[in-house]
Design a protein around this motif. Structure first.
Motif, PDB file in Angstrom:
ATOM      1  N   ILE A 171       0.831  -1.205   0.000  1.00 25.60           N
ATOM      2  CA  ILE A 171       0.000   0.000   0.000  1.00 25.60           C
ATOM      3  C   ILE A 171       0.863   1.251   0.000  1.00 25.60           C
ATOM      4  N   VAL A 177      -5.296   0.700  -4.470  1.00 26.08           N
ATOM      5  CA  VAL A 177      -5.042   0.822  -3.032  1.00 26.08           C
ATOM      6  C   VAL A 177      -6.284   0.433  -2.239  1.00 26.08           C
ATOM      7  N   SER A 235      -6.442  -2.309   0.662  1.00 24.38           N
ATOM      8  CA  SER A 235      -6.832  -1.900   2.014  1.00 24.38           C
ATOM      9  C   SER A 235      -7.926  -2.801   2.574  1.00 24.38           C
TER      10      SER A 235
END
Length: 307
Positions: free
Chosen positions: A103, A125, A129
């Motif tokens: 990330i 991302v 996540s």
């Protein structure tokens, strides 16, 4: 056993001495790394600073490594059991840390993209996540499970009473540890692995090489306090090579994530993430060009210690 109770049972980290035998050096390493683990446990649970998880994972890896590399001097059953318990903890920590690295890496790439490409690229991302959230819940469950305080109790007992040695070695006086005792085996394995590689070796082979570099580095760090400047130079050389091979591995993993993302991405996201893939490929190639000169520096520094 909670962290406060563990700390109450521990003293200050033990110092290495030139007279300590291999078990004494293993003991000092376990002691120091247990303190590291405890220092970063609260931050790992809190999650506000990814560095805490990184350092906790490193502490676990170094404990497993020092046990594995010195098993010939230790009680084998005790060593295998403790390494298995540390391995279980490491597997709970690893996925979150790996996703933290990815990330952070992708966010840095996105910040350098042209403005129109940044927003669509953030979908990558977001995907990571979500996975990190699930991995973190599993990690916290492992830290709250009974096996974790049981592991801490075992480590505290070891630090307070000493490392169990092989039965047949108990009657022998401990001899001072030399660099050859600690480094000759991991250095030989690393050298053979390097000699087997070609200019276009598989990515997996370079990853395996990095693991061998870590073992050599950890062994050198174990004797750094007593081996002086040559050991410090070897540690720096190992860290440099480890970083280069780590960059190569991170680029490979990033490219795999991009390939998995692209089939379901919309055109704007696919275009933006494709730009990131180009950067990762360039970084991977640069690491391939840099690792062998770094290995020559490490090999030379280690040979000085082994003379």
């Amino acid at each position: 056993m909670d962290i406060r109770t563990v700390r109450e049972r521990l003293g200050e980290p033990a110092e290495q001495t030139k007279q300590a035998g291999v078990p004494g050096h293993v003991h000092a390493t376990l002691d120091r790394r247990l303190h590291d683990l405890l220092d970063h446990d609260p931050g790992t649970r809190d999650g506000s600073d990814p560095e805490d998880l990184h350092q906790m994972r490193v502490a676990v890896r170094r404990m497993r490594s020092v046990l594995g590399e010195n098993k010939a001097s230790l009680d084998p059953e005790w060593t295998d059991e403790l390494r298995a318990e540390l391995g279980s903890l490491g597997r709970a920590l690893g996925p979150v840390r790996d996703l933290d690295v990815l990330i952070e890496r992708f966010r840095a790439h996105i910040a350098e993209l042209p403005e129109p490409d940044r927003r669509p690229a953030r979908a990558l991302v977001t995907r990571l996540s979500r996975r990190r959230g699930s991995a973190r819940r599993r990690m916290l469950a492992a830290l709250d499970a009974p096996s974790y305080p049981a592991l801490l109790a075992r480590l505290v007992d070891t630090v307070n009473t000493g490392v169990p040695v092989r039965q047949e070695k108990k009657t022998k006086p401990a001899k001072a540890v030399t660099a050859k005792d600690v480094l000759i085996r991991p250095h030989r394995k690393l050298r053979r692995a390097v000699d087997a590689l070609g200019p276009e070796s598989a990515d997996e082979d370079l990853h395996a090489l990095r693991i061998k570099v870590k073992k050599l580095r950890y062994g050198t760090e174990m004797i750094r306090a007593t081996a002086g400047k040559p050991a410090k130079r070897a540690v720096r050389a190992a860290a440099e090579l480890q970083d280069i091979l780590g960059e190569h591995q991170d680029a490979c993993v990033a490219e795999e994530e991009i390939r998995a993302f692209l089939p379901n991405a919309d055109p704007a996201a696919a275009f933006a993430v494709g730009r990131i893939a180009e950067r990762e490929e360039a970084g991977r190639r640069a690491a391939r060009d840099a690792w062998h000169p770094a290995w020559l520096k490490l090999d030379e520094a280690t040979r000085v210690l082994l003379r």
